[in-house]
Design an enzyme around this catalytic site. Structure first.
Site, PDB file in Angstrom:
ATOM      1  N   ASP A  12       0.791  -1.232   0.000  1.00 44.14           N
ATOM      2  CA  ASP A  12       0.000   0.000   0.000  1.00 44.14           C
ATOM      3  C   ASP A  12       0.825   1.285   0.000  1.00 44.14           C
ATOM      4  O   ASP A  12       0.377   2.315  -0.472  1.00 44.14           O
ATOM      5  CB  ASP A  12      -0.936   0.026   1.231  1.00 44.14           C
ATOM      6  CG  ASP A  12      -0.191  -0.218   2.540  1.00 44.14           C
ATOM      7  OD1 ASP A  12       1.050  -0.341   2.515  1.00 44.14           O
ATOM      8  OD2 ASP A  12      -0.840  -0.300   3.600  1.00 44.14           O
ATOM      9  N   HIS A  13       2.075   1.238   0.488  1.00 42.89           N
ATOM     10  CA  HIS A  13       2.815   2.492   0.670  1.00 42.89           C
ATOM     11  C   HIS A  13       3.578   2.958  -0.564  1.00 42.89           C
ATOM     12  O   HIS A  13       4.014   4.097  -0.611  1.00 42.89           O
ATOM     13  CB  HIS A  13       3.823   2.344   1.818  1.00 42.89           C
ATOM     14  CG  HIS A  13       3.223   2.477   3.183  1.00 42.89           C
ATOM     15  ND1 HIS A  13       2.275   1.618   3.667  1.00 42.89           N
ATOM     16  CD2 HIS A  13       3.441   3.385   4.168  1.00 42.89           C
ATOM     17  CE1 HIS A  13       1.944   1.977   4.903  1.00 42.89           C
ATOM     18  NE2 HIS A  13       2.630   3.047   5.226  1.00 42.89           N
TER      19      HIS A  13
ATOM     20  N   ARG B 139      -1.630  12.350  10.295  1.00 38.13           N
ATOM     21  CA  ARG B 139      -0.377  13.042  10.593  1.00 38.13           C
ATOM     22  C   ARG B 139      -0.245  14.297   9.741  1.00 38.13           C
ATOM     23  O   ARG B 139      -0.701  14.313   8.607  1.00 38.13           O
ATOM     24  CB  ARG B 139       0.831  12.133  10.315  1.00 38.13           C
ATOM     25  CG  ARG B 139       0.867  10.993  11.241  1.00 38.13           C
ATOM     26  CD  ARG B 139       2.236  10.390  11.434  1.00 38.13           C
ATOM     27  NE  ARG B 139       2.119   9.535  12.593  1.00 38.13           N
ATOM     28  CZ  ARG B 139       2.458   8.254  12.638  1.00 38.13           C
ATOM     29  NH1 ARG B 139       3.022   7.687  11.588  1.00 38.13           N
ATOM     30  NH2 ARG B 139       2.277   7.560  13.726  1.00 38.13           N
TER      31      ARG B 139
ATOM     32  N   ASP C 117       3.504  -1.159  11.606  1.00 39.59           N
ATOM     33  CA  ASP C 117       3.016   0.156  11.212  1.00 39.59           C
ATOM     34  C   ASP C 117       2.359   0.762  12.440  1.00 39.59           C
ATOM     35  O   ASP C 117       1.637   0.076  13.169  1.00 39.59           O
ATOM     36  CB  ASP C 117       1.998   0.045  10.075  1.00 39.59           C
ATOM     37  CG  ASP C 117       1.691   1.415   9.502  1.00 39.59           C
ATOM     38  OD1 ASP C 117       2.275   1.765   8.461  1.00 39.59           O
ATOM     39  OD2 ASP C 117       0.890   2.149  10.110  1.00 39.59           O
TER      40      ASP C 117
ATOM     41  N   SER D   3       6.034   7.273  13.176  1.00 41.18           N
ATOM     42  CA  SER D   3       6.032   5.981  12.509  1.00 41.18           C
ATOM     43  C   SER D   3       6.752   4.874  13.277  1.00 41.18           C
ATOM     44  O   SER D   3       7.580   5.122  14.145  1.00 41.18           O
ATOM     45  CB  SER D   3       6.718   6.180  11.161  1.00 41.18           C
ATOM     46  OG  SER D   3       7.267   5.002  10.686  1.00 41.18           O
TER      47      SER D   3
ATOM     48  N   ARG E 161       8.723   2.905  11.575  1.00 39.75           N
ATOM     49  CA  ARG E 161       9.812   2.515  10.663  1.00 39.75           C
ATOM     50  C   ARG E 161      11.128   2.331  11.432  1.00 39.75           C
ATOM     51  O   ARG E 161      11.643   3.263  12.047  1.00 39.75           O
ATOM     52  CB  ARG E 161       9.960   3.533   9.521  1.00 39.75           C
ATOM     53  CG  ARG E 161      10.318   4.922   9.946  1.00 39.75           C
ATOM     54  CD  ARG E 161      10.205   5.921   8.786  1.00 39.75           C
ATOM     55  NE  ARG E 161       8.805   6.233   8.523  1.00 39.75           N
ATOM     56  CZ  ARG E 161       8.368   7.428   8.106  1.00 39.75           C
ATOM     57  NH1 ARG E 161       9.211   8.409   7.865  1.00 39.75           N
ATOM     58  NH2 ARG E 161       7.095   7.647   7.916  1.00 39.75           N
TER      59      ARG E 161
HETATM   60  C1  MIC Z   1       3.204   6.391   8.604  1.00 41.54           C
HETATM   61  O1  MIC Z   1       1.993   6.626   8.652  1.00 41.54           O
HETATM   62  O2  MIC Z   1       4.066   7.183   9.034  1.00 41.54           O
HETATM   63  C2  MIC Z   1       3.655   5.080   8.028  1.00 41.54           C
HETATM   64  C3  MIC Z   1       4.331   5.362   6.753  1.00 41.54           C
HETATM   65  O3  MIC Z   1       2.554   4.261   7.747  1.00 41.54           O
HETATM   66  C4  MIC Z   1       4.587   4.419   9.036  1.00 41.54           C
HETATM   67  C5  MIC Z   1       5.250   3.210   8.577  1.00 41.54           C
HETATM   68  C6  MIC Z   1       6.411   3.435   7.684  1.00 41.54           C
HETATM   69  O4  MIC Z   1       7.158   4.385   7.869  1.00 41.54           O
HETATM   70  O5  MIC Z   1       6.597   2.594   6.810  1.00 41.54           O
HETATM   71  C7  MIC Z   1       3.945   4.108  10.383  1.00 41.54           C
HETATM   72  O6  MIC Z   1       2.983   4.768  10.746  1.00 41.54           O
HETATM   73  O7  MIC Z   1       4.439   3.251  11.134  1.00 41.54           O
HETATM   74 FE1  SF4 Z   2      -0.677   4.674   5.071  1.00 40.88          FE
HETATM   75 FE2  SF4 Z   2       0.420   5.380   7.414  1.00 40.88          FE
HETATM   76 FE3  SF4 Z   2      -1.055   7.113   5.967  1.00 40.88          FE
HETATM   77 FE4  SF4 Z   2      -2.219   5.087   7.131  1.00 40.88          FE
HETATM   78  S1  SF4 Z   2      -1.165   6.758   8.172  1.00 40.88           S
HETATM   79  S2  SF4 Z   2      -2.607   5.789   5.056  1.00 40.88           S
HETATM   80  S3  SF4 Z   2      -0.700   3.458   6.953  1.00 40.88           S
HETATM   81  S4  SF4 Z   2       0.901   6.207   5.414  1.00 40.88           S
END
Ligand code: MIC
Ligand code: SF4
Length: 758
Positions: A98-99, A451, A163, A646, A648
């Site tokens: 999805d990312h 976010r 995630d 995140s 990550r």
């Molecule tokens: C996000 O919303 O910041 C992400 C991208 O989904 C991350 C995961 C990632 O950095 O791959 C998260 O929320 O953990």
């Molecule tokens: Fe994707 Fe993270 Fe955004 Fe949710 S918050 S849509 S998992 S990047």
């Protein structure tokens, strides 16, 4: 292990089969009634008789029912898992693509481009999933959390996910915790998930939502009250009559965005709304099983009667008086009423015009969300209004997309000018090819995401992002301005008439049921012996991992400060997403983004500092590379809630790879602190927060007594000034014996090897 496109009822029955007995044991052991979260946790303890259960102190070993991973984090998780040499994952696990899909034109085209551009990574993830018995959801199938809610979550279950928004499944009564890949590897290799026994924050909801107020406003209000670090180390448990008035997907929105207050997870007790959602998503059998155990899928009556006696903190929100909120910019806890944004924008000198409006994401893309947003669009189109800004829609899953298309809701949105993007994260994670503004153009976007850190959506520091409910986003798109309050203001239509937008109306669930659309789940083969996982040695996107060096037994002396961050330093600042997502499977290449978003506390420059080896000014990643090549170890310094956001683990692995030994902060966000520990970096907080201010650019740091590292005992440290004078200070840590072992061993990859004897 057969991993299917849903959670088998046998697994759920096994969880429910031991629930009553475990609840009784929990009540006996704690000598009191239990909250719902405690029941679910106790039911998943590896050693329920003996596990210490002191809130905020004990580390607990838990056995989750499932693991979920998204493509951007799964790469590192599975590269680590592969080193264990096991035939298959020990618990049912899934990967969701999805990312990595960039939003540029529209859903179908963008998906086709992504399939091409990311072929190597998708092939890796598909083959590694097939090899190790992991279910694989192809690109286009949807955002991990929405797919998990639709297919896998169940009341009273427990899962972990790589995630931070994994807690979305709390909307269906599940304890779902966001983790780094190394934690997921523990569980996939048959080891328990280890986490601090959480504190409990109770949120009592009374009244009912009405008018323009939506579930999103509840979590925006909770974020206002608790701030981005107020939930750290705690589970947020919702209850009360107001909770029952919210749909299952509305509850998921609230739990999803609990990540923004740092909570370990959030959850709601099982109720009729969850039962309806389960039935509507083809899981009537799960609803029936949950109904049969409903008494244990909620807090005990005594807890509900006197919550203050059982929770560490109780917040009460009257939904009947809650007004629509909009939070931002730069931080999700900066809240005000929608009606007050115009005045604040004027006072702050922000633009009044909105440059883009975006709905969807894992937070807000349910059938109910889209139906409420579409009701406004339908009215607008019928009354001569169109969106005055670009309006982008990301459906959360193929199932939602196909259903809202069938029911005409997408057409309603398209009629006012909306563009429907792929079922993916897209602009929420900076996968947004935007050409209407450039760096330096101060502009405002409104989203229904969760976010809003600088640069998050479009990579531009000059974009100010605000988060609110989808219906408010659509109303603001029609107005094109932030000083528009849809509850009282009117718009002028094409014929010059004044139009009042009616209160949005939605449908909790589709009357005709969901339609699956183009199913894209690939189950792993029964026999994977002839599946090979290919990682090209010349690839610039994938790189096999080598364990980091073990600790050499010596104290750390004279370490330079590669980076001292001023103010907010989220994982987006430490390891940016957007264009860097393509290197998520290649540690060396992604280290090129290390700290590029961090604000240098010594001179306010972004992403650059002084190289202590030659005195030059360079980008932080270049300094890291230089130190690494020169064999120079170093420390980084952060302020409050360092590593917010995140899950990550790249934000921990990159510094580790480049030679970081210690990260000092005033405080850490939970997942990032664990990720540092897991990779063998010492996370220390200043015993006296004022120590942060004493550290100068050319100072060096000593960290002493490491051979005696002991749980609960502060670490003796020194600042060494350029003239050789020293300032002693204490660094606090939260490591138990096992975690000290990770540090000594040099991190997770070494631990995996030791455990598996490889
Ligand atoms: C996000 O919303 O910041 C992400 C991208 O989904 C991350 C995961 C990632 O950095 O791959 C998260 O929320 O953990
Ligand atoms: Fe994707 Fe993270 Fe955004 Fe949710 S918050 S849509 S998992 S990047």
């Amino acid at each position: 292990m057969a991993v299917a496109a849903n959670t088998p009822i046998e697994l759920i029955n096994a969880v429910y089969g031991r629930l009553a007995e475990r609840v009784t044991l929990g009540r006996e052991r704690l000598g009191r009634p239990l909250t719902f979260a405690e029941k679910v946790l106790i039911n998943h303890l590896r050693d329920p008789q003996n596990q210490e259960l002191e809130r905020g102190r004990s580390y607990a070993d838990l056995d989750p029912d499932r693991v979920a991973m998204q493509d951007a984090t799964a790469q590192m998780a599975l590269l680590q898992f592969m080193t264990a040499g096991l035939p298959e994952a020990a618990v049912p696990s899934t990967v969701h693509c999805d990312h990595l899909i960039q939003a540029k034109s529209e859903g179908r085209i963008d998906l086709a481009v992504a399939n091409d551009v990311n072929a190597e990574v998708y092939d890796f993830l598909e083959s590694v999933s097939a090899k190790y018995g992991i279910g694989f959801w192809k690109p286009g199938s949807g955002i991990i959390h929405q797919v998990v809610l639709e297919q896998y979550a169940f009341p009273g279950g427990m899962m972990i996910g790589t995630d931070s928004h994994t807690p979305n499944a709390g909307g269906l009564g599940m304890i779902a915790i966001g983790v780094g890949g190394a934690d997921a590897v523990d569980v996939m290799t048959g080891y328990p998930f280890n986490v601090r026994w959480p504190k409990l924050i109770g949120v009592k909801l009374t009244g009912t939502l009405s008018g323009w107020s939506a579930p999103k406003d509840i979590i925006l209000e909770v974020a206002r009250i608790l701030t981005v670090k107020g939930g750290t180390g705690a589970i947020v448990e919702y209850f009360g009559p107001g909770a029952e008035s919210i749909s299952c997907t509305g509850k998921a929105t609230i739990c999803n965005m609990g990540a923004e207050i740092g909570a370990t997870t959030s959850l709601f007790p099982y109720d009729a709304a969850m039962g309806r959602y389960l039935a509507s998503t083809d899981r009537a059998d799960v609803a029936a099983a949950a109904d049969a155990h409903a008494a244990h899928l909620r807090a005990d009556d005594e807890v509900l009667a006197d919550p203050a006696a059982y929770f560490d903190q109780v917040i009460e929100i009257d939904l009947s008086t809650l007004k629509p909120l909009i939070n931002g910019p730069h931080t999700p806890d900066r809240a005000r009423k929608v009606s007050e944004l115009g005045a604040e924008a004027a006072a702050e000198g922000w633009p009044m015009e909105i440059s883009s409006a975006l709905i969807g994401s894992c937070t807000n893309s349910s059938y109910e969300d889209i139906s409420r947003a579409a009701s406004i669009a339908r009215f607008a189109a019928a009354n001569g209004l169109v969106a005055k800004t670009p309006l982008l829609v990301t459906p959360g899953s193929e199932q939602v997309r196909a259903t809202i298309e069938r029911d005409g809701l997408l057409a309603d949105l398209e009629r006012i000018g909306a563009t429907v993007l792929a079922n993916a994260c897209g602009p929420c994670i900076g996968q947004w090819s935007r050409s209407d503004v450039v760096e330096g153009d101060t502009n405002i976007i409104v989203t229904s995401y969760n976010r809003n850190f600088p640069k998050r959506n479009d990579g531009l520091a000059s974009t100010l992002a605000f988060v609110t409910s989808p219906e408010t986003v659509v109303a603001m798109a029609l107005a094109g301005r932030v000083d528009f309050d849809p509850t009282v203001d009117t718009l002028i239509n094409a014929s010059g008439e004044s139009v009042t937008i009616p209160v949005p109306e939605g449908m909790e669930l589709p009357g005709k049921g969901f339609t699956p659309g183009e199913s894209s789940f690939i189950a792993p083969p029964a026999d994977s012996s002839n599946v090979s996982v290919k990682v090209s040695p010349t690839s610039d996107r994938l790189q096999l991992l080598e364990p980091f060096d073990a600790w050499d037994g010596n104290d750390f002396l004279g370490l330079p400060i590669l980076m001292k961050a001023k103010g907010k330093c989220t994982t987006d600042h430490i390891s940016a997403a957007g264009p860097w997502l393509k290197y998520r499977g290649h540690l060396e290449n992604i280290s090129g983004n290390m700290f590029i978003g961090a604000v240098n506390a010594f001179n306010d420059a972004v992403g650059q500092g002084k190289d202590q080896l030659d005195g030059s000014t360079r980008s932080f990643p270049d300094i890291g590379k230089h130190y690494h090549e020169a064999g120079q170890s170093w420390v980084a310094i952060g302020d409050e809630n360092y590593g917010e956001g995140s899950s990550r683990e790249h934000a921990a692995m990159e510094p580790r790879f480049r030679g970081a030994k210690v990260v000092f902060t005033r405080s850490f966000a939970r997942i990032h602190e664990t990720n540092l520990k897991k990779q063998g970096v010492l996370p220390l907080t200043f015993a006296d927060p004022a120590t942060y201010d004493l550290i100068g650019e050319d100072d060096r740091i000593n960290v002493l007594g490491l051979a005696d590292l002991t749980p609960d005992v502060p670490v003796a440290c020194q600042i060494v000034k350029p003239d050789g004078t020293t300032i002693d200070f204490e660094g606090l840590h939260t490591m138990n014996d096992e975690q000290i072992g990770w540090f000594r061993a040099g991190g997770a990859l070494n631990i995996i090897r030791q455990r598996q004897g490889v």
